[in-house]
Motif scaffolding. Structure first.
Motif, short mmCIF file in Angstrom:
data_model
loop_
_atom_site.label_atom_id
_atom_site.label_comp_id
_atom_site.label_asym_id
_atom_site.label_seq_id
_atom_site.Cartn_x
_atom_site.Cartn_y
_atom_site.Cartn_z
N LEU A 41 -0.35 -0.62 2.77
CA LEU A 41 -0.92 -1.98 2.69
C LEU A 41 -1.57 -2.43 3.90
CD1 LEU A 41 2.37 -4.06 1.14
CD2 LEU A 41 0.11 -3.54 -0.21
N GLY A 42 -2.84 -3.13 3.50
CA GLY A 42 -3.56 -3.44 4.70
C GLY A 42 -4.56 -2.21 4.94
N LEU A 43 -4.67 -1.25 4.67
CA LEU A 43 -5.63 -0.11 5.01
C LEU A 43 -6.92 -0.58 3.99
CD1 LEU A 43 -3.67 3.24 4.95
CD2 LEU A 43 -4.47 1.85 6.90
N PRO A 44 -8.07 -0.18 4.82
CA PRO A 44 -9.22 -0.40 3.88
C PRO A 44 -9.35 0.15 2.77
CG PRO A 44 -9.65 0.06 6.40
CD PRO A 44 -8.17 0.45 6.00
N PHE A 45 -10.28 -0.38 1.62
CA PHE A 45 -10.45 0.24 0.64
C PHE A 45 -11.90 0.84 0.99
CE2 PHE A 45 -14.04 0.14 -2.70
CZ PHE A 45 -13.30 0.79 -3.75
N ALA A 46 -12.07 2.12 0.25
CA ALA A 46 -13.43 2.74 0.77
C ALA A 46 -13.69 3.81 -0.32
CB ALA A 46 -13.37 3.61 1.98
N PRO A 47 -14.63 3.41 -1.30
CA PRO A 47 -14.93 4.58 -2.42
C PRO A 47 -15.17 6.09 -1.80
CG PRO A 47 -16.53 2.63 -2.21
CD PRO A 47 -15.71 2.65 -1.06
N GLY A 48 -14.36 6.82 -2.78
CA GLY A 48 -14.47 8.33 -2.45
C GLY A 48 -13.65 8.79 -1.31
N THR A 49 -12.62 7.94 -0.67
CA THR A 49 -11.86 8.28 0.33
C THR A 49 -10.47 8.57 -0.30
OG1 THR A 49 -11.35 6.19 0.92
CG2 THR A 49 -13.16 6.99 2.00
N ALA A 50 -9.74 9.44 0.44
CA ALA A 50 -8.41 9.83 0.07
C ALA A 50 -7.33 9.60 1.38
CB ALA A 50 -8.38 11.11 -0.51
N GLY A 51 -7.37 8.78 2.29
CA GLY A 51 -6.74 8.51 3.29
C GLY A 51 -6.95 9.54 4.44
N PRO A 52 -6.08 9.67 5.72
CA PRO A 52 -4.83 8.57 5.84
C PRO A 52 -5.35 7.13 6.05
CG PRO A 52 -5.27 9.74 7.70
CD PRO A 52 -6.24 10.31 6.59
N ASP A 53 -6.79 6.95 6.55
CA ASP A 53 -7.35 5.58 7.00
C ASP A 53 -7.75 4.76 6.07
OD1 ASP A 53 -6.68 6.21 9.64
OD2 ASP A 53 -8.61 7.70 9.66
N SER A 54 -8.26 5.29 4.84
CA SER A 54 -8.79 4.38 3.98
C SER A 54 -8.72 4.99 2.54
CB SER A 54 -10.21 4.01 3.97
OG SER A 54 -11.10 5.09 3.96
N TYR A 55 -8.43 4.44 1.36
CA TYR A 55 -8.20 5.09 0.13
C TYR A 55 -9.35 4.09 -0.97
CZ TYR A 55 -4.03 6.99 1.79
OH TYR A 55 -2.97 7.60 2.54
N ASP A 56 -9.45 4.65 -2.04
CA ASP A 56 -9.94 4.07 -3.11
C ASP A 56 -8.70 4.10 -4.31
OD1 ASP A 56 -9.78 6.61 -4.70
OD2 ASP A 56 -11.72 7.03 -4.81
N CYS A 57 -8.80 3.45 -5.39
CA CYS A 57 -7.67 3.07 -6.13
C CYS A 57 -7.02 4.40 -6.67
CB CYS A 57 -7.84 2.12 -7.04
SG CYS A 57 -9.41 2.48 -8.41
N GLY A 58 -7.80 5.43 -7.10
CA GLY A 58 -7.27 6.62 -7.80
C GLY A 58 -6.78 7.34 -6.72
N SER A 59 -7.47 7.72 -5.63
CA SER A 59 -6.75 8.55 -4.46
C SER A 59 -5.37 7.97 -4.03
CB SER A 59 -7.84 8.54 -3.13
OG SER A 59 -7.98 7.60 -2.63
N LEU A 60 -5.43 6.78 -3.97
CA LEU A 60 -4.08 5.99 -3.41
C LEU A 60 -2.96 6.40 -4.19
CD1 LEU A 60 -2.51 4.10 -1.35
CD2 LEU A 60 -3.07 2.24 -3.08
N VAL A 61 -3.17 6.42 -5.69
CA VAL A 61 -2.21 6.66 -6.60
C VAL A 61 -1.96 8.13 -6.60
CG1 VAL A 61 -1.62 7.01 -8.94
CG2 VAL A 61 -2.74 4.83 -8.19
N GLN A 62 -2.98 9.18 -6.46
CA GLN A 62 -2.75 10.49 -6.38
C GLN A 62 -1.82 10.81 -4.91
OE1 GLN A 62 -5.86 13.03 -4.72
NE2 GLN A 62 -5.52 14.36 -6.50
N THR A 63 -2.38 10.21 -3.95
CA THR A 63 -1.85 10.56 -2.88
C THR A 63 -0.39 10.09 -2.51
OG1 THR A 63 -3.90 10.33 -1.60
CG2 THR A 63 -1.77 10.15 -0.10
N VAL A 64 0.08 9.08 -2.91
CA VAL A 64 1.45 8.59 -2.80
C VAL A 64 2.45 9.44 -3.89
CG1 VAL A 64 1.04 6.44 -1.88
CG2 VAL A 64 1.36 6.66 -4.25
N TYR A 65 1.89 9.72 -5.03
CA TYR A 65 2.56 10.20 -5.97
C TYR A 65 2.65 11.80 -5.59
CZ TYR A 65 4.20 7.11 -9.10
OH TYR A 65 4.93 5.77 -9.94
N GLY A 66 1.56 12.42 -5.13
CA GLY A 66 1.58 13.64 -4.71
C GLY A 66 2.70 14.22 -3.68
N ALA A 67 2.70 13.16 -2.48
CA ALA A 67 3.62 13.44 -1.42
C ALA A 67 5.02 13.46 -1.98
CB ALA A 67 3.38 12.15 -0.55
N ALA A 68 5.25 12.54 -2.98
CA ALA A 68 6.56 12.65 -3.66
C ALA A 68 6.67 13.85 -4.63
CB ALA A 68 7.01 11.39 -4.36
N GLY A 69 5.87 14.65 -4.91
CA GLY A 69 6.23 15.67 -5.69
C GLY A 69 5.57 15.69 -7.00
#
Length: 579
Positions: free
Chosen positions: A307-335
């Motif tokens: 929460l609070g990290l910047p939105f940025a199109p086409g990015t996948a963390g760890p410093d910024s995300y777009d909506c799809g990559s945020l979902v993929q990243t947190v669920y991917g880390a969870a397995g």
């Protein structure tokens, strides 16, 4: 490093006091906060699209259009003035050369006259005869002297003719120069009038922008509070599972409730009268406790830390995300492996009924016109967590029921891909809540709904250098690039210019109308361009060569128009194009 909950970056969403964990049919979850979704989910559109600010922006756009029209006239007039100056300089040089030639010829004649005077007068037939010369030699000598006299006259006349022609050319060139200067002065006067109009509207825009910024700062403070309350409520839910002695089971153990659920748990009822896949509950009084898969709990918990990290199109963390990559990243880390884009997520995530939404489910938003426009992680029926383009950050925001295109549950098996709803009737696509404008779009508003050069300071992120700031994703990329540059050269990147307000664009255009961008069109005004120093300002340095080789890794490019040999050489100018 990940930002903790409460580091707002550039959060634009309004105050949406929401619960972190929903209550579902037959299930009551302790620790939920009060829910009061925002009237403007996803941003401060009520402020940014105010009639006053729009009217002022329209005035600025009119001035901008006039300046763009006059810019061509300015450039043409300056070109003609430069050509006239070159012609006048060449004519003056020709006058000088002709005068020099005439002077040289006159010097020869002067030497001859001096010799005649020294010898007592011009030779004559009588003087030659008295000198005792042969009569034939006398005749020859007199003929030679006649030739010399006539040749001298011709040389002097030719030199004088050339000088007179040069003077005429100079007079013509001076007249053309004066005409060109008058034209340039007239165009400059017109541009000056437009600059004055731009300055006048800028004062009003700055006043309106100040009001927007104050409201935005208040909304940001409220958003930080919402984020913190939501994260605390979620932590309370996780703690309640531990207090009840529940170890969240793996997703595989909850995918088929008809085959049974782990001991001590019972299925969760669905709106269709059947048990829901992907969840269970612990029976107890006064209310049962919802039990989600371990992977879902891990994914939502990870999203809370973003929460609070910047939105940025086409990015996948760890410093910024777009909506799809945020979902993929947190669920991917969870397995749980998921696609990275909102479209692919919609196409393959197994659907559930909207009435059965559970925490961790994916919420797909959109309209009939724009098609699919957003994906976030549900927290309750009124609330979602998402990397939001309109908000410019990862936020907790309201979930507009009239925009829900579907609900998906990542913890159950994916479905065969289905078509993704797209824009219809020529509507623009929307990505993560932010309208995607084509490259040819010349509208007056871009990211966050802000006009060029009229971005509230609270919506930008600092670079940590002398008050410089950029759009938050660009700022994060710049800081990373500067650190890499320092690793190669010692000092961090040297910067002279970054975000440029509309007022500063007006001032710069007044100083350099033929070089500076028309106010309201500069990439500096979007918070997406920097001007660098410390060696980068020269094409031939190791620092510039490093930028050419490495800037692209951080999403920065050197635009073609600024390349060496392309007419407008600016080695120092770099633009953020995303990673």
């Amino acid at each position: 490093m990940r930002s903790r909950v409460g580091s707002s970056g550039a959060v634009l969403v309004g105050a949406v006091l929401v619960g972190a964990v929903l209550s579902v049919a037959l299930v009551a979850v302790p620790g939920t906060a009060s829910a009061a979704p925002s009237d403007q989910p996803g941003g401060t559109t009520g402020i940014l699209d105010s009639a006053e600010l729009t009217a002022l922006q329209d005035q600025a756009a009119d001035v901008q259009g006039d300046l763009q029209e006059r810019q061509a006239a300015v450039t043409a007039a300056q070109d003609r003035l430069a050509q006239a100056q070159q012609a006048a300089d060449a004519a003056a040089a020709e006058v000088t050369d002709a005068g020099t030639t005439l002077a040289q010829e006159q010097a020869v004649v002067s030497r001859y006259a001096s010799a005649v005077y020294r010898d007592g007068g011009a030779p004559s037939a009588l003087s030659l005869l008295l000198a005792g010369g042969d009569p034939g030699d006398v005749v020859s000598a007199l003929g030679y002297l006649d030739v010399i006299d006539s040749g001298t006259d011709a040389l002097l006349q030719a030199a004088e003719d050339r000088r007179q022609q040069a003077l005429a050319q100079q007079a013509s060139a001076d007249t053309a120069l004066a005409d060109s200067q008058a034209e340039a002065d007239a165009v400059a006067a017109q541009v000056g009038d437009l600059e004055a109009a731009a300055a006048a509207v800028t004062d009003q825009l700055d006043e309106a922008l100040g009001a927007v910024d104050r409201q935005l700062a208040q909304l940001q403070a409220e958003q930080v509070q919402v984020n913190q309350q939501t994260a605390a409520a979620w932590q309370g839910y996780v703690a309640s599972l531990a207090a009840a002695g529940i170890t969240p089971p793996p997703a595989a153990a909850l995918r088929d409730p008809t085959a049974g659920v782990p001991g001590g748990l019972v299925p969760v009822g669905g709106s269709a009268g059947t048990a829901q896949a992907g969840a269970a509950q612990l029976p107890r009084q006064p209310a049962s406790l919802l039990v989600l898969p371990a992977e879902t709990i891990a994914a939502v918990s990870a999203a809370m830390t973003d929460l609070g990290l910047p939105f940025a199109p086409g990015t996948a963390g760890p410093d910024s995300y777009d909506c799809g990559s945020l979902v993929q990243t947190v669920y991917g880390a969870a397995g749980i492996a998921l696609p990275a884009t909102q479209g692919d997520l919609y196409a393959t995530t197994s659907p559930v009924a909207a009435a059965d939404v559970l925490p961790g489910d994916l919420v797909f938003l959109g309209t009939a016109e724009s098609g699919l426009s957003h994906v976030g992680i549900a927290l309750d029926p009124q609330t979602m967590l998402a990397a939001d383009g309109r908000a410019g950050a990862v936020v907790v925001r309201g979930l507009p029921a009239d925009q829900v295109l579907g609900i998906g549950r990542p913890s159950v098996a994916p479905r065969a891909a289905v078509p993704v709803p797209g824009p219809t009737g020529g509507a623009l696509a929307v990505e993560c809540g932010n309208t995607v404008y084509p490259s040819t779009y010349d509208g007056s508003r871009s990211w966050g709904g802000y006009p060029n050069g009229l971005i509230p300071p609270s919506a930008l992120c600092p670079l940590g250098v002398a008050g410089h700031a950029l759009r938050c994703d660009a700022a994060a990329a710049y800081r990373a690039m500067s650190a890499a540059f320092a690793g190669a050269f010692g000092p961090a990147l040297c910067i002279t210019d970054s975000y440029r307000s509309y007022a500063s664009q007006v001032t710069l255009y007044g100083q350099k109308p033929a070089l500076a961008a028309v106010p309201g069109t500069s990439n500096h005004g979007w918070g997406l361009a920097v001007d660098l120093c410390g060696g980068v300002e020269s094409y031939s340095t190791p620092q510039y060569a490093w930028m050419v080789a490495n800037a692209g890794r951080f999403g920065f490019i050197h635009p073609t128009w600024a390349d060496q040999g392309n007419g407008r050489e600016e080695p120092w100018h770099w633009e953020y194009a995303g990673s």
